[in-house]
Write a protein that holds these residues in place. Structure first.
Motif, PDB file in Angstrom:
ATOM      1  N   GLY A   1      63.874 104.633  15.489  1.00  0.00           N
ATOM      2  CA  GLY A   1      63.088 105.653  16.181  1.00  0.00           C
ATOM      3  C   GLY A   1      61.601 105.357  16.148  1.00  0.00           C
ATOM      4  N   ARG A   2      61.109 104.948  14.984  1.00  0.00           N
ATOM      5  CA  ARG A   2      59.687 104.612  14.880  1.00  0.00           C
ATOM      6  C   ARG A   2      59.332 103.457  15.805  1.00  0.00           C
ATOM      7  NH1 ARG A   2      60.622 105.683   9.368  1.00  0.00           N
ATOM      8  NH2 ARG A   2      61.063 103.483   8.974  1.00  0.00           N
ATOM      9  N   ASN A   3      60.175 102.431  15.835  1.00  0.00           N
ATOM     10  CA  ASN A   3      59.898 101.287  16.689  1.00  0.00           C
ATOM     11  C   ASN A   3      59.967 101.660  18.167  1.00  0.00           C
ATOM     12  OD1 ASN A   3      59.611  99.790  14.411  1.00  0.00           O
ATOM     13  ND2 ASN A   3      61.447  98.554  14.674  1.00  0.00           N
ATOM     14  N   ALA A   4      60.961 102.491  18.537  1.00  0.00           N
ATOM     15  CA  ALA A   4      61.086 102.909  19.934  1.00  0.00           C
ATOM     16  C   ALA A   4      59.902 103.769  20.358  1.00  0.00           C
ATOM     17  CB  ALA A   4      62.395 103.668  20.135  1.00  0.00           C
ATOM     18  N   THR A   5      59.442 104.636  19.457  1.00  0.00           N
ATOM     19  CA  THR A   5      58.279 105.477  19.760  1.00  0.00           C
ATOM     20  C   THR A   5      57.030 104.623  19.916  1.00  0.00           C
ATOM     21  OG1 THR A   5      59.242 107.357  18.601  1.00  0.00           O
ATOM     22  CG2 THR A   5      56.865 107.396  18.938  1.00  0.00           C
ATOM     23  N   ALA A   6      56.855 103.649  19.024  1.00  0.00           N
ATOM     24  CA  ALA A   6      55.694 102.769  19.115  1.00  0.00           C
ATOM     25  C   ALA A   6      55.732 101.948  20.393  1.00  0.00           C
ATOM     26  CB  ALA A   6      55.642 101.853  17.900  1.00  0.00           C
ATOM     27  N   SER A   7      56.922 101.473  20.766  1.00  0.00           N
ATOM     28  CA  SER A   7      57.063 100.708  22.004  1.00  0.00           C
ATOM     29  C   SER A   7      56.702 101.561  23.209  1.00  0.00           C
ATOM     30  CB  SER A   7      58.496 100.186  22.121  1.00  0.00           C
ATOM     31  OG  SER A   7      58.686  99.500  23.345  1.00  0.00           O
ATOM     32  N   PHE A   8      57.170 102.804  23.219  1.00  0.00           N
ATOM     33  CA  PHE A   8      56.861 103.694  24.340  1.00  0.00           C
ATOM     34  C   PHE A   8      55.364 103.995  24.402  1.00  0.00           C
ATOM     35  CE2 PHE A   8      56.250 107.934  26.171  1.00  0.00           C
ATOM     36  CZ  PHE A   8      56.793 107.721  27.430  1.00  0.00           C
ATOM     37  N   ALA A   9      54.723 104.135  23.245  1.00  0.00           N
ATOM     38  CA  ALA A   9      53.296 104.442  23.211  1.00  0.00           C
ATOM     39  C   ALA A   9      52.470 103.327  23.860  1.00  0.00           C
ATOM     40  CB  ALA A   9      52.840 104.668  21.772  1.00  0.00           C
ATOM     41  N   ARG A  10      52.997 102.091  23.806  1.00  0.00           N
ATOM     42  CA  ARG A  10      52.290 100.959  24.416  1.00  0.00           C
ATOM     43  C   ARG A  10      52.550 100.851  25.912  1.00  0.00           C
ATOM     44  NH1 ARG A  10      54.231  98.502  19.567  1.00  0.00           N
ATOM     45  NH2 ARG A  10      55.957  97.548  20.715  1.00  0.00           N
ATOM     46  N   LYS A  11      53.517 101.601  26.416  1.00  0.00           N
ATOM     47  CA  LYS A  11      53.889 101.509  27.822  1.00  0.00           C
ATOM     48  C   LYS A  11      52.791 102.063  28.719  1.00  0.00           C
ATOM     49  CE  LYS A  11      57.703 102.774  30.928  1.00  0.00           C
ATOM     50  NZ  LYS A  11      59.023 103.454  31.015  1.00  0.00           N
ATOM     51  N   GLN A  12      52.478 101.353  29.789  1.00  0.00           N
ATOM     52  CA  GLN A  12      51.458 101.811  30.725  1.00  0.00           C
ATOM     53  C   GLN A  12      52.001 102.978  31.536  1.00  0.00           C
ATOM     54  OE1 GLN A  12      49.905  98.764  33.255  1.00  0.00           O
ATOM     55  NE2 GLN A  12      48.346 100.074  34.164  1.00  0.00           N
ATOM     56  N   ARG A  13      51.266 104.082  31.513  1.00  0.00           N
ATOM     57  CA  ARG A  13      51.700 105.280  32.234  1.00  0.00           C
ATOM     58  C   ARG A  13      50.588 105.761  33.153  1.00  0.00           C
ATOM     59  NH1 ARG A  13      53.142 106.027  27.006  1.00  0.00           N
ATOM     60  NH2 ARG A  13      51.630 107.669  26.587  1.00  0.00           N
ATOM     61  N   THR A  14      50.961 106.568  34.125  1.00  0.00           N
ATOM     62  CA  THR A  14      49.984 107.044  35.102  1.00  0.00           C
ATOM     63  C   THR A  14      48.906 107.900  34.444  1.00  0.00           C
ATOM     64  OG1 THR A  14      49.681 108.289  37.154  1.00  0.00           O
ATOM     65  CG2 THR A  14      51.378 109.086  35.635  1.00  0.00           C
ATOM     66  N   THR A  15      47.698 107.769  34.964  1.00  0.00           N
ATOM     67  CA  THR A  15      46.583 108.601  34.490  1.00  0.00           C
ATOM     68  C   THR A  15      46.166 109.593  35.572  1.00  0.00           C
ATOM     69  OG1 THR A  15      44.996 106.910  35.234  1.00  0.00           O
ATOM     70  CG2 THR A  15      45.720 106.818  32.922  1.00  0.00           C
ATOM     71  N   GLU A  16      46.983 109.703  36.604  1.00  0.00           N
ATOM     72  CA  GLU A  16      46.664 110.637  37.678  1.00  0.00           C
ATOM     73  C   GLU A  16      46.744 112.072  37.163  1.00  0.00           C
ATOM     74  OE1 GLU A  16      49.286 109.928  40.916  1.00  0.00           O
ATOM     75  OE2 GLU A  16      48.626 107.859  41.227  1.00  0.00           O
ATOM     76  N   PRO A  17      45.881 112.959  37.677  1.00  0.00           N
ATOM     77  CA  PRO A  17      45.935 114.355  37.225  1.00  0.00           C
ATOM     78  C   PRO A  17      47.252 115.012  37.608  1.00  0.00           C
ATOM     79  CG  PRO A  17      44.481 114.120  39.137  1.00  0.00           C
ATOM     80  CD  PRO A  17      44.825 112.725  38.674  1.00  0.00           C
ATOM     81  N   ALA A  18      47.662 115.983  36.806  1.00  0.00           N
ATOM     82  CA  ALA A  18      48.937 116.658  37.039  1.00  0.00           C
ATOM     83  C   ALA A  18      48.907 117.457  38.337  1.00  0.00           C
ATOM     84  CB  ALA A  18      49.250 117.573  35.870  1.00  0.00           C
ATOM     85  N   ASP A  19      50.032 117.462  39.028  1.00  0.00           N
ATOM     86  CA  ASP A  19      50.229 118.342  40.178  1.00  0.00           C
ATOM     87  C   ASP A  19      50.721 119.666  39.601  1.00  0.00           C
ATOM     88  OD1 ASP A  19      51.379 119.827  42.264  1.00  0.00           O
ATOM     89  OD2 ASP A  19      51.934 118.021  43.382  1.00  0.00           O
ATOM     90  N   HIS A  20      49.815 120.637  39.494  1.00  0.00           N
ATOM     91  CA  HIS A  20      50.141 121.881  38.784  1.00  0.00           C
ATOM     92  C   HIS A  20      51.331 122.611  39.400  1.00  0.00           C
ATOM     93  CE1 HIS A  20      46.659 121.360  36.278  1.00  0.00           C
ATOM     94  NE2 HIS A  20      45.839 121.378  37.316  1.00  0.00           N
ATOM     95  N   ALA A  21      51.411 122.607  40.725  1.00  0.00           N
ATOM     96  CA  ALA A  21      52.512 123.317  41.382  1.00  0.00           C
ATOM     97  C   ALA A  21      53.853 122.654  41.038  1.00  0.00           C
ATOM     98  CB  ALA A  21      52.296 123.338  42.894  1.00  0.00           C
ATOM     99  N   ARG A  22      53.863 121.313  41.018  1.00  0.00           N
ATOM    100  CA  ARG A  22      55.109 120.602  40.710  1.00  0.00           C
ATOM    101  C   ARG A  22      55.500 120.791  39.242  1.00  0.00           C
ATOM    102  NH1 ARG A  22      58.735 117.224  42.688  1.00  0.00           N
ATOM    103  NH2 ARG A  22      59.526 115.484  41.425  1.00  0.00           N
ATOM    104  N   VAL A  23      54.512 120.693  38.350  1.00  0.00           N
ATOM    105  CA  VAL A  23      54.792 120.917  36.926  1.00  0.00           C
ATOM    106  C   VAL A  23      55.353 122.313  36.721  1.00  0.00           C
ATOM    107  CG1 VAL A  23      53.779 121.144  34.630  1.00  0.00           C
ATOM    108  CG2 VAL A  23      53.098 119.242  36.096  1.00  0.00           C
ATOM    109  N   SER A  24      54.734 123.295  37.378  1.00  0.00           N
ATOM    110  CA  SER A  24      55.192 124.677  37.235  1.00  0.00           C
ATOM    111  C   SER A  24      56.613 124.844  37.755  1.00  0.00           C
ATOM    112  CB  SER A  24      54.251 125.616  37.990  1.00  0.00           C
ATOM    113  OG  SER A  24      54.718 126.948  37.934  1.00  0.00           O
ATOM    114  N   ALA A  25      56.918 124.240  38.901  1.00  0.00           N
ATOM    115  CA  ALA A  25      58.254 124.381  39.491  1.00  0.00           C
ATOM    116  C   ALA A  25      59.316 123.759  38.589  1.00  0.00           C
ATOM    117  CB  ALA A  25      58.277 123.745  40.875  1.00  0.00           C
ATOM    118  N   ILE A  26      59.047 122.534  38.083  1.00  0.00           N
ATOM    119  CA  ILE A  26      60.030 121.846  37.241  1.00  0.00           C
ATOM    120  C   ILE A  26      60.211 122.577  35.919  1.00  0.00           C
ATOM    121  CG2 ILE A  26      60.503 119.730  35.949  1.00  0.00           C
ATOM    122  CD1 ILE A  26      59.075 118.212  38.242  1.00  0.00           C
TER     123      ILE A  26
END
Length: 280
Positions: free
Chosen positions: A14-39
């Motif tokens: 679990g620690r290794n998988a979490t560390a691996s995920f933390a290194r993963k490049q993810r979007t920095t785009e601002p959240a779409d509030h309406a979509r977040v709210s709907a989901i």
């Protein structure tokens, strides 16, 4: 005391998988509030309905709270999400593909494995156990034209069901490699056939599985990522016909198009698989 892969634990993985995920490049785009709210609203409403339908008690609610805390403290969120949730996200994400069929990535991917030209022996121990496997094929466009310089990334568990960098005592890049295709679009890996394995059961995910009376096993499989310039990359897994747990994979990631039918040879098994890539 000598550390071996047999000492692998849910918390360590679990620690290794979490560390691996933390290194993963993810979007920095601002959240779409309406979509977040709907989901979020629909997800909570679905959970509320489950509580009402099953008349969940406070004892069961407290058990859930304790379990959720435990999942976080042991670093098992990547394991839980990738085993029980990711297959539906993948299904939605790849619904419109016409070419190669995808499935879940899982928690054990590590980028930047050793890279080779079109044919290579995957890094492995000198005494690596398991049936030798010749895994080969082509990367093409949807019309069947070969794609040169496509990148085929391969990783898989060993014959005991453990992954390098997620269990102690295994060389860093064991059974991990990537190949660049030649002008004919071909790739060829010399490796070993992996074994079925059970997901770590000594932690929170294992307790959920035991409490529900489920089994914790995944069928033997090869993990792959295939990418090329101007093409949509694909992440997938390939399984072996007739293998244990192919019909009842705990991660529900098996699809008919992903089942291999190896041919026995004098030196082991051999299989060919093509990856037609969709345009980006």
């Amino acid at each position: 005391m000598t550390v071996t892969e047999d000492k692998a634990t849910a918390a360590g993985s679990g620690r290794n998988a979490t560390a691996s995920f933390a290194r993963k490049q993810r979007t920095t785009e601002p959240a779409d509030h309406a979509r977040v709210s709907a989901i979020a609203t629909d997800a909570l409403a679905a959970l509320h309905e489950v509580i009402r339908r099953h008349q969940v008690t406070y004892t069961e609610y407290d058990a859930l709270k304790a379990w959720l805390i435990d999942v976080g403290e042991t670093g098992e969120w990547p394991l839980f999400l990738d085993v029980f949730i990711e297959h539906v996200v993948e299904e939605v994400a790849n619904a419109d593909r016409q070419g190669a069929v995808g499935t879940i990535e899982g928690p054990y991917y590590i980028p930047d494995a050793p890279e080779f030209p079109s044919e290579a022996t995957v890094p492995m121990r000198g005494d690596e156990k398991g049936t030798p496997l010749l895994f080969q094929g082509t990367v093409t466009d949807l019309d069947g034209a070969p794609i040169e310089n496509a990148l085929v990334e391969l990783w898989h568990a060993d014959d005991a069901g453990f992954y390098s960098q997620f269990a102690p005592g295994i060389p860093e890049w064991n059974l991990r490699a990537q190949i660049r295709t030649g002008t004919d679009g071909r790739y060829t890996f010399h490796t070993i056939q992996p074994a079925p394995y059970q997901i770590p059961t000594d932690g929170a995910c294992g307790r959920l599985i035991a409490a529900a009376g489920w089994h914790p096993w995944r069928p033997a499989h090869l993990h792959l990522k295939v990418s090329a310039a101007g093409k949509a990359p694909i992440t997938t897994q390939l399984y072996f016909a007739g293998g244990e747990y192919v019909e009842d994979d705990v991660a529900q990631a098996v699809k008919p198009e992903l089942i291999l039918h190896p041919t026995a040879t004098a030196s082991g098994n051999e299989v060919t698989y093509a990856f037609p890539l969709d345009p980006a």
